[in-house]
Write a protein that holds these residues in place. Structure first.
Motif, mmCIF file in Angstrom:
data_model
loop_
_atom_site.group_PDB
_atom_site.id
_atom_site.type_symbol
_atom_site.label_atom_id
_atom_site.label_comp_id
_atom_site.label_asym_id
_atom_site.label_seq_id
_atom_site.Cartn_x
_atom_site.Cartn_y
_atom_site.Cartn_z
ATOM 1 N N ASN A 172 0.816 -1.219 0.000
ATOM 2 C CA ASN A 172 0.000 0.000 0.000
ATOM 3 C C ASN A 172 0.845 1.263 0.000
ATOM 4 O O ASN A 172 0.351 2.350 -0.351
ATOM 5 C CB ASN A 172 -0.910 0.051 1.226
ATOM 6 N N LEU A 173 2.121 1.134 0.393
ATOM 7 C CA LEU A 173 2.953 2.333 0.525
ATOM 8 C C LEU A 173 3.346 2.931 -0.821
ATOM 9 O O LEU A 173 3.987 3.987 -0.856
ATOM 10 C CB LEU A 173 4.213 2.018 1.337
ATOM 11 N N ASN A 174 2.977 2.270 -1.919
ATOM 12 C CA ASN A 174 3.234 2.889 -3.218
ATOM 13 C C ASN A 174 2.279 4.049 -3.485
ATOM 14 O O ASN A 174 2.475 4.821 -4.423
ATOM 15 C CB ASN A 174 3.105 1.849 -4.339
ATOM 16 N N ARG A 175 1.231 4.202 -2.643
ATOM 17 C CA ARG A 175 0.239 5.243 -2.907
ATOM 18 C C ARG A 175 -0.340 5.878 -1.652
ATOM 19 O O ARG A 175 -0.954 6.941 -1.731
ATOM 20 C CB ARG A 175 -0.909 4.690 -3.754
ATOM 21 N N LEU A 176 -0.180 5.230 -0.500
ATOM 22 C CA LEU A 176 -0.760 5.774 0.724
ATOM 23 C C LEU A 176 0.285 6.546 1.516
ATOM 24 O O LEU A 176 1.462 6.151 1.581
ATOM 25 C CB LEU A 176 -1.342 4.665 1.601
ATOM 26 N N ARG A 177 -0.151 7.629 2.142
ATOM 27 C CA ARG A 177 0.715 8.469 2.968
ATOM 28 C C ARG A 177 0.861 7.796 4.331
ATOM 29 O O ARG A 177 -0.006 7.905 5.194
ATOM 30 C CB ARG A 177 0.087 9.859 3.111
ATOM 31 N N ALA A 178 1.960 7.089 4.496
ATOM 32 C CA ALA A 178 2.164 6.326 5.735
ATOM 33 C C ALA A 178 3.639 5.979 5.855
ATOM 34 O O ALA A 178 4.448 6.261 4.966
ATOM 35 C CB ALA A 178 1.303 5.066 5.733
ATOM 36 N N SER A 179 3.966 5.347 6.974
ATOM 37 C CA SER A 179 5.350 4.971 7.282
ATOM 38 C C SER A 179 5.442 3.456 7.413
ATOM 39 O O SER A 179 4.434 2.774 7.679
ATOM 40 C CB SER A 179 5.768 5.642 8.598
ATOM 41 N N VAL A 180 6.646 2.933 7.256
ATOM 42 C CA VAL A 180 6.817 1.490 7.465
ATOM 43 C C VAL A 180 6.449 1.108 8.895
ATOM 44 O O VAL A 180 6.067 -0.036 9.166
ATOM 45 C CB VAL A 180 8.261 1.051 7.148
ATOM 46 N N THR A 181 6.535 2.058 9.816
ATOM 47 C CA THR A 181 6.153 1.758 11.200
ATOM 48 C C THR A 181 4.639 1.660 11.362
ATOM 49 O O THR A 181 4.160 1.259 12.432
ATOM 50 C CB THR A 181 6.695 2.835 12.152
ATOM 51 N N ASP A 182 3.895 2.017 10.308
ATOM 52 C CA ASP A 182 2.431 1.933 10.361
ATOM 53 C C ASP A 182 1.902 0.632 9.781
ATOM 54 O O ASP A 182 0.688 0.377 9.837
ATOM 55 C CB ASP A 182 1.809 3.096 9.587
ATOM 56 N N ILE A 183 2.774 -0.191 9.185
ATOM 57 C CA ILE A 183 2.316 -1.427 8.560
ATOM 58 C C ILE A 183 1.595 -2.281 9.599
ATOM 59 O O ILE A 183 2.076 -2.486 10.719
ATOM 60 C CB ILE A 183 3.491 -2.201 7.935
ATOM 61 N N GLY A 184 0.419 -2.757 9.215
ATOM 62 C CA GLY A 184 -0.398 -3.569 10.111
ATOM 63 C C GLY A 184 -1.493 -2.787 10.806
ATOM 64 O O GLY A 184 -2.414 -3.381 11.368
ATOM 65 N N LEU A 185 -1.427 -1.468 10.787
ATOM 66 C CA LEU A 185 -2.478 -0.664 11.411
ATOM 67 C C LEU A 185 -3.748 -0.701 10.568
ATOM 68 O O LEU A 185 -3.680 -0.716 9.337
ATOM 69 C CB LEU A 185 -2.038 0.793 11.552
ATOM 70 N N PRO A 186 -4.916 -0.681 11.212
ATOM 71 C CA PRO A 186 -6.149 -0.525 10.433
ATOM 72 C C PRO A 186 -6.101 0.785 9.646
ATOM 73 O O PRO A 186 -5.684 1.822 10.165
ATOM 74 C CB PRO A 186 -7.242 -0.496 11.504
ATOM 75 N N LYS A 187 -6.542 0.737 8.404
ATOM 76 C CA LYS A 187 -6.497 1.938 7.577
ATOM 77 C C LYS A 187 -7.358 3.058 8.153
ATOM 78 O O LYS A 187 -7.020 4.241 8.009
ATOM 79 C CB LYS A 187 -6.936 1.609 6.152
ATOM 80 N N VAL A 188 -8.462 2.702 8.802
ATOM 81 C CA VAL A 188 -9.307 3.746 9.386
ATOM 82 C C VAL A 188 -8.578 4.456 10.520
ATOM 83 O O VAL A 188 -8.710 5.677 10.696
ATOM 84 C CB VAL A 188 -10.651 3.178 9.892
ATOM 85 N N VAL A 189 -7.810 3.705 11.304
ATOM 86 C CA VAL A 189 -7.055 4.308 12.408
ATOM 87 C C VAL A 189 -5.977 5.228 11.851
ATOM 88 O O VAL A 189 -5.794 6.365 12.312
ATOM 89 C CB VAL A 189 -6.447 3.215 13.300
#
Length: 768
Positions: A172-189
């Motif tokens: 998902n990190l190819n398009r979502l604004r997030a960090s590798v430390t966020d992997i596994g978090l619910p997208k809504v959170v």
């Protein structure tokens, strides 16, 4: 404990999404401050960002854009805003438990005002207030997450409902604004946290289980019906079912596909019977899609997308899903574009500025591609053009007095009319025509020119024609001819302003002012603002009196400043009045070619404007730009030019003459020309600033046609202010307001039409 055990324990803790909503502490509430103190004491809040005073300072300077305070002045203003309250006890402390960060921010109203201040005037304050109260439901948090974040960032909505069952994965990190430390978090959170980090005052509800047929109605209407539904779900059944329920509740739906910028708008709020997805499913309902295997869904998906609409890369990608591709391909650029398209459309839908339904494409590959001709860019002047007299600048033919002889002849008439055409006229419209019949020269108004608001009852035309006749009289006497002037000789022919007859008068004294006719010009350059020389003042006042006129001069500096404010307000009104704006822009000539072609109007080179002013004027050419400025009550920048030019002046003059009607304006034009030539001979720059006088006349002696109630009220208020500086006399006609300065000569002069275009010769017995 081993490294493996530590990691296993930390991973289990991370599997629990944890908090996603910040905690807000009112800074002026002792109980909440005590609770915050405990959090700080336990080391749970770090780092701490307290920029409250900087935020207050920015708020104050944003409210007053023209204010440039010193550091001491700004600090004093901040203290005044806090009104004795300690900074620590003002606003809100926001603690983000997932990161430990603690921030001190302004109270909600001020926070939103400052955070959204850069939206003005793309979004007006009233529109922003409307948008802030809206509720937006977003389902599917790829394009949906970027859209929700952008909506919150722009202030489109303050209450959000977010639904997605999925968790963030590395792909998902190819398009979502997030960090590798966020992997596994619910997208809504993840989405809620990011939105709260730009606006802690948002109201967000999350639905981590995603949408289902059991919860769609609650998602769309629970705790109040959503104002807009952004649908970005992957599941075809839920995509259609959610639309059916949105239609039942009268909620508009937006969807962006991350493919060629394709946007679907379905206004179920305005079209309750509209088929879902524009009827592309050909009568297939959500119930018909439930439980279908993936293979049997493909024809329906293609009907929705339209194979003919797919890009050259997407069509083969769909074929490869399940073979060489695991899922629908998406790019960060497409998601960012989709978020922009969704946000812009959502804003206009919610504000009632976009009421249609349909499918739209913002296809960057089509809009920006090789071998396409870019749309021509409008020319924006960035500097003044070459000065008059240079090879590049159009010039007017030099003046030559008639030669000696017993008969004036056609060539002599031409030369005298050439002098006449050097007279000033409002907007350099040159509103005259001349007809010669034997020894008589008739001066007429040019009836081919359209009437204007500023030429109230033809008074500006009569004034200009009087000035032209004065030039002709001066030139005739200098050449040894007496000029006999008969104004308005035929009451049945109002277009005939005067008739001139010439007779030999070889002993007539040569008028000195004739030598200044070719040098008289409007001088808009700023001067050194030095006081008006006393001898120059006496000379000008005497010149006006000798012509039967009266000259009132404003030289006191505070009064000049007030005059600048009055004239500036008049300029603003002129720019923001639709017809006055149209008339003013029709007077401007933007290129040397245009100047040479028309030989009238105002050459922008004569405005003596710098690049920034010319660029601003270029923007102001287009009424839609100014219509919006008028709508939001803006346009104060249009007042600056007059204020600055008056500040760089030695005096403001008002020329009046006893009497009213056409005869007074014609005689006043002659007096005006003598005054202007006298000022030129004294080395004084002379610039008419007389627009307000003609606007006053229209609302005071006419019916105010062309102005609305607000403009009329503004003009009456400006009249009272000007009368405090230049008292009115009921038996006098106000002819001209002008500024005097000791400015250097102008760099460009206005052109005049060639004599043969304004003069014709008729047989002596031909009708006038």
């Amino acid at each position: 404990m081993s490294l493996e055990a530590h990691i296993h324990s930390a991973t289990r803790a991370a599997d629990d999404a944890g908090p996603w909503r910040p905690r807000l502490f009112a800074a002026d509430d002792p109980g909440q401050r005590a609770e915050l103190t405990g959090i700080l004491a336990r080391g749970e809040a770090t780092p701490v960002r307290d920029t409250l005073t900087e935020q207050v300072a920015e708020l104050l300077t944003t409210r007053h854009p023209a204010w440039s305070p010193s550091a001491e002045e700004l600090a004093t203003a901040v203290e005044g805003h806090l009104d004795g309250q300690p900074p620590l006890e003002y606003g809100t402390w926001v603690w983000y438990p997932w990161s430990g960060r603690l921030a001190h921010v302004l109270p909600e109203r001020e926070y939103r005002e400052l955070r959204q201040s850069r939206n003005q005037y793309k979004i007006t304050a009233a529109e922003q207030a409307d948008l802030t109260g809206r509720t937006i439901a977003v389902a599917g948090l790829s394009v949906g997450a970027a859209s929700a974040f952008t909506l919150a960032q722009e202030g489109v909505g303050s209450r959000f409902r977010l639904a997605d069952f999925d968790r963030l994965s590395l792909s998902n990190l190819n398009r979502l604004r997030a960090s590798v430390t966020d992997i596994g978090l619910p997208k809504v959170v993840l989405a809620a946290r990011q939105m709260y980090e730009i606006d802690p005052y948002l109201d967000i509800a999350i639905w981590p289980e995603g949408l289902s047929e059991d919860n769609v109605d609650a998602f769309l209407t629970g705790d109040g019906r959503a104002d807009l539904f952004i649908e970005e779900c992957d599941d075809l059944y839920i995509k259609v079912f959610a639309r059916e329920r949105a239609r039942a509740h009268g909620i508009a739906v937006l969807m962006e596909t991350n493919e060629r910028g394709m946007l679907d708008v379905e206004r179920f709020d305005l079209e309750p019977d509209r088929p879902v997805l524009h009827g592309l499913l050909d009568g297939v309902a959500a119930a018909d899609l439930k439980g279908l295997p993936v293979r049997e869904k493909v024809p329906h998906v293609l009907r929705i997308l339209g194979p003919e609409n797919l890009s050259a890369r997407m069509a083969p990608s769909l074929i490869e899903i399940g073979h060489t591709l695991s899922s629908w391909p998406q790019l960060a650029s497409g998601v960012a574009l989709g978020a922009a398209v969704i946000t812009d459309t959502a804003r206009r839908v919610l504000l009632g500025q976009f009421t249609g339904s349909g499918r739209f494409f913002v296809d960057l590959a089509e809009l920006v591609r090789d071998w396409t001709q870019p749309r021509p860019m409008p020319a924006v002047p960035i500097s003044g053009r070459p000065a008059a007299g240079s090879a590049e600048h159009p010039r007017t033919s030099p003046l030559v007095l008639p030669g000696p002889g017993e008969v004036l002849g056609e060539e002599g008439i031409r030369r005298l009319v050439a002098y006449g055409t050097r007279a000033p006229s409002g907007g350099n419209v040159q509103p005259w025509k001349f007809v010669a019949r034997g020894p008589v020269l008739y001066c007429r108004t040019d009836d081919t020119q359209p009437p204007t608001l500023l030429d109230f009852r033809g008074t500006a035309t009569e004034l200009a024609t009087g000035a032209a006749v004065e030039n002709i009289d001066l030139a005739a006497r200098a050449a040894g001819w007496a000029c006999h002037v008969r104004p308005f000789p035929d009451p049945a022919d109002p277009g005939l302003v005067c008739e001139l007859t010439f007779s030999r008068a070889p002993n007539t004294p040569r008028p000195e002012l004739v030598d200044w006719i070719d040098r008289r010009t409007t001088n808009r350059r700023p001067g050194p603002a030095r006081p008006l020389d006393a001898s120059h003042r006496r000379t000008l006042v005497r010149c006006a009196a000798d012509s039967g006129a009266r000259l009132h001069l404003i030289t006191d500096r505070p009064e000049l400043e007030e005059a600048g404010r009055i004239l500036g307000a008049g300029d603003r009104l002129r720019m923001l009045s639709p017809r006055l704006h149209q008339e003013m822009m029709s007077e401007l000539r933007w290129t040397p070619e245009e100047v040479q072609k028309t030989r009238d109007g105002i050459d922008i080179a004569t405005l003596e404007a710098d690049g920034a002013d010319l660029a601003g004027l270029s923007l102001a050419r287009h009424w839609p730009h100014l219509s919006f400025v008028r709508q939001v009550g803006g346009g104060r920048a249009f007042e600056e030019g007059a204020r600055n030019s008056v500040a760089a002046s030695s005096a403001i003059g008002c020329l009046t003459l006893t009497g009213t009607g056409p005869h007074a304006h014609f005689a006043g034009g002659r007096a005006l020309q003598r005054l202007w030539l006298t000022a030129t001979s004294l080395g004084l720059g002379f610039q008419p600033v007389t627009v307000l006088l003609y606007l006053f006349a229209r609302v005071e002696r006419g019916d105010g046609t062309g102005f609305d109630a607000a403009e009329t009220a503004t003009l009456h208020a400006l009249r009272r202010r000007l009368s405090a500086l230049v008292p009115q006399h009921p038996d006098e006609t106000e002819l001209l307001l002008f500024r005097l300065s000791y400015a250097p000569p102008p760099t460009a002069h206005a052109l005049r039409r060639e004599v043969d275009t304004v003069l014709r010769f008729d047989e002596p017995d031909a009708p006038r």
